[in-house]
Design an enzyme around this catalytic site. Structure first.
Site: not given
Length: 464
Positions: A101, A110, A120, A123, A136, A150, A154, A227, A249, A304
């Site tokens: 992603d 979290d 990466d 970069d 995202h 915890n 969430i 989307n 997909a 997503s």
């Protein structure tokens, strides 16, 4: 393709990793009316699981875990897929989910203790942090496997599953070459589940090869369906036609995921079509996020967001029964989906809405369904067929035929004014540089050589 709703951020968090110890959740026993769903048959390619006309209702004790995360009440999707009833049997332990992603906030409190080493490909370093402030990938990661129970933020579907951040998308989108490298790198470094919350309406040989590599090496690949299902928004979301088949997909052995609302209807933006294999919550999903001000949380909508629900569920299924093959994990997820819309498979919900409670039950049984292959609608396209596709300027991907050498490629490149750039991780696949604006012409010319298996511009896909 762009997101379909405005990000709403709340509760900005410190960038110092959390030191709050993980609380031990309680496991109460509750008594609920339980519909006895029929046991899956052992083999049929068209199986569906629908409660009988006269279901048997019993007061069966069902263990349930409710995590103590303070914003759990905002996460309607977890209850909808039955996660609290799956967690007593599996928390995804030992399964790594690669989030291929825009990168992940490595400092989010979290996500502390949940991340394994990543890479990466934007970069070209080992710090897959979204330096452009794009949240995202962080949002996707939290849905799939946020630190859970915890007393902070969430809960994630894959409670104890680990997240591998692989950054392939930057400010100008997600180059196909980077996505392909990201998929292969993740598999080679231990990821069992590959989450691809991105897509393009254009088919591409390089991504198809990367997906085939992942599948042949035992991974489960899960991708957003797109989307572009709303007539009023499909063009702003990056599509040239309404509800096109989205790739990856649409490739063989990829689970294509559509998005549903809290009322189990199709989210208006969710792309529909033959590439949709299953649906999952994707409307107003609350999760971890990062922006230019730091670590935070936000609501967002899109396929997503639906894909990582399925990725987290795959981790729970696999952890419940580690000896399962990737095909068996796919079979279980699709066979146990809660049928919505037209009876049986349809283009809006695929096999139905994800039901991880039932999936984990079946994973722990002696009767594993078979024959539930994801729908494959791979339509190889020529270079000319993708004239509307966005291209990474000056880049062409070339795959050599077996026996061809780099010296052969160098000779060919001189004939089209191209120069060698770098190898991709996929076998015999390379990036070459051409003058900007000549990518399609150069690819078409290189494709005529018997030494070349394929040549195509390095197209750019969007986050879904």
């Amino acid at each position: 393709m762009s997101e379909v709703s405005t990000i709403t951020s709340t509760a900005t968090a410190t960038r110092t990793p959390s030191t709050t110890p993980t609380a031990t959740p309680t496991i109460p026993t509750v008594y609920l009316p339980v519909v006895q769903r029929p046991a899956p048959p052992t083999a049929t390619p068209t199986m569906t699981f629908t409660p009988s006309a006269t279901p048997t209702v019993t007061n069966t004790p069902i263990p349930v875990i409710t995590p103590n995360d303070p914003n759990y009440y905002r996460q309607w999707g977890l209850d909808k897929i039955g996660a609290p009833y799956a967690w007593p049997f599996s928390k995804g332990q030992g399964v790594v989910i690669a989030v291929v992603d825009s990168g992940v906030d490595l400092y989010h409190p979290d996500l502390q203790g949940k991340l394994v080493s990543g890479w990466d490909f934007v970069d070209n370093d080992s710090i897959p942090y979204p330096s452009d402030g794009k949240g995202h990938g962080t949002h996707v990661a939290g849905i799939a496997g946020s630190l859970t129970s915890n007393s902070l933020g969430i809960a994630g579907v894959g409670w104890d599953a680990q997240i591998m951040p692989v950054r392939v998308c930057g400010t100008s989108g997600c180059a196909f070459s980077a996505v392909a490298d990201g998929i292969k790198w993740a598999v080679d470094h231990g990821a069992k589940v590959i989450n691809l919350s991105l897509g393009s309406q254009y088919s591409n040989s390089t991504i198809r090869d990367a997906v085939a590599y992942a599948w042949s090496h035992g991974a489960v690949i899960i991708a957003a369906s797109g989307n572009c299902g709303d007539p009023s928004t499909y063009q702003p979301n990056g599509c040239t036609v309404l509800s096109p088949i989205s790739y990856p997909a649409g490739y063989d052995n990829v689970i294509g995921v559509g998005a549903t609302t809290s009322s189990d209807t199709r989210a208006s933006f969710s792309t529909y079509g033959p590439h949709v294999d299953i649906a999952a919550p994707g409307d107003q999903i609350y999760s971890t996020y990062v922006n230019l001000f730091g670590s935070t949380y936000a609501d967002d909508s899109g396929t997503s967001m639906a894909a990582p629900f399925v990725s987290g569920a795959a981790a729970l299924v696999w952890a419940r029964s580690p000896g399962l093959t990737n095909q068996q994990v796919v079979d279980i997820l699709l066979a146990t989906a809660f049928d919505l819309g037209t009876a049986g498979r349809d283009d809006y919900f695929g096999r139905g809405r994800l039901d991880v409670r039932y999936a984990v039950q079946v994973a722990g049984s002696s009767s594993i369904p078979t024959g539930m292959h994801s729908n494959a609608y791979t339509m190889p396209q020529s270079v000319d067929a993708n004239l509307s596709a966005e291209v990474a300027a000056g880049r062409v991907i070339v795959k050599l035929r077996p026996g061809s050498t780099l010296d052969d490629l160098a000779t060919l490149l001189g004939g089209v004014g191209a120069v060698y750039d770098s190898p991709l991780l996929l076998d015999r696949t390379h990036v070459v540089r051409v003058p900007a604006g000549t990518e399609r012409a150069a690819a078409a010319e290189l494709s005529t050589s018997p030494l070349i298996e394929y040549a195509e511009p390095d197209y750019v896909m969007r986050l879904d």
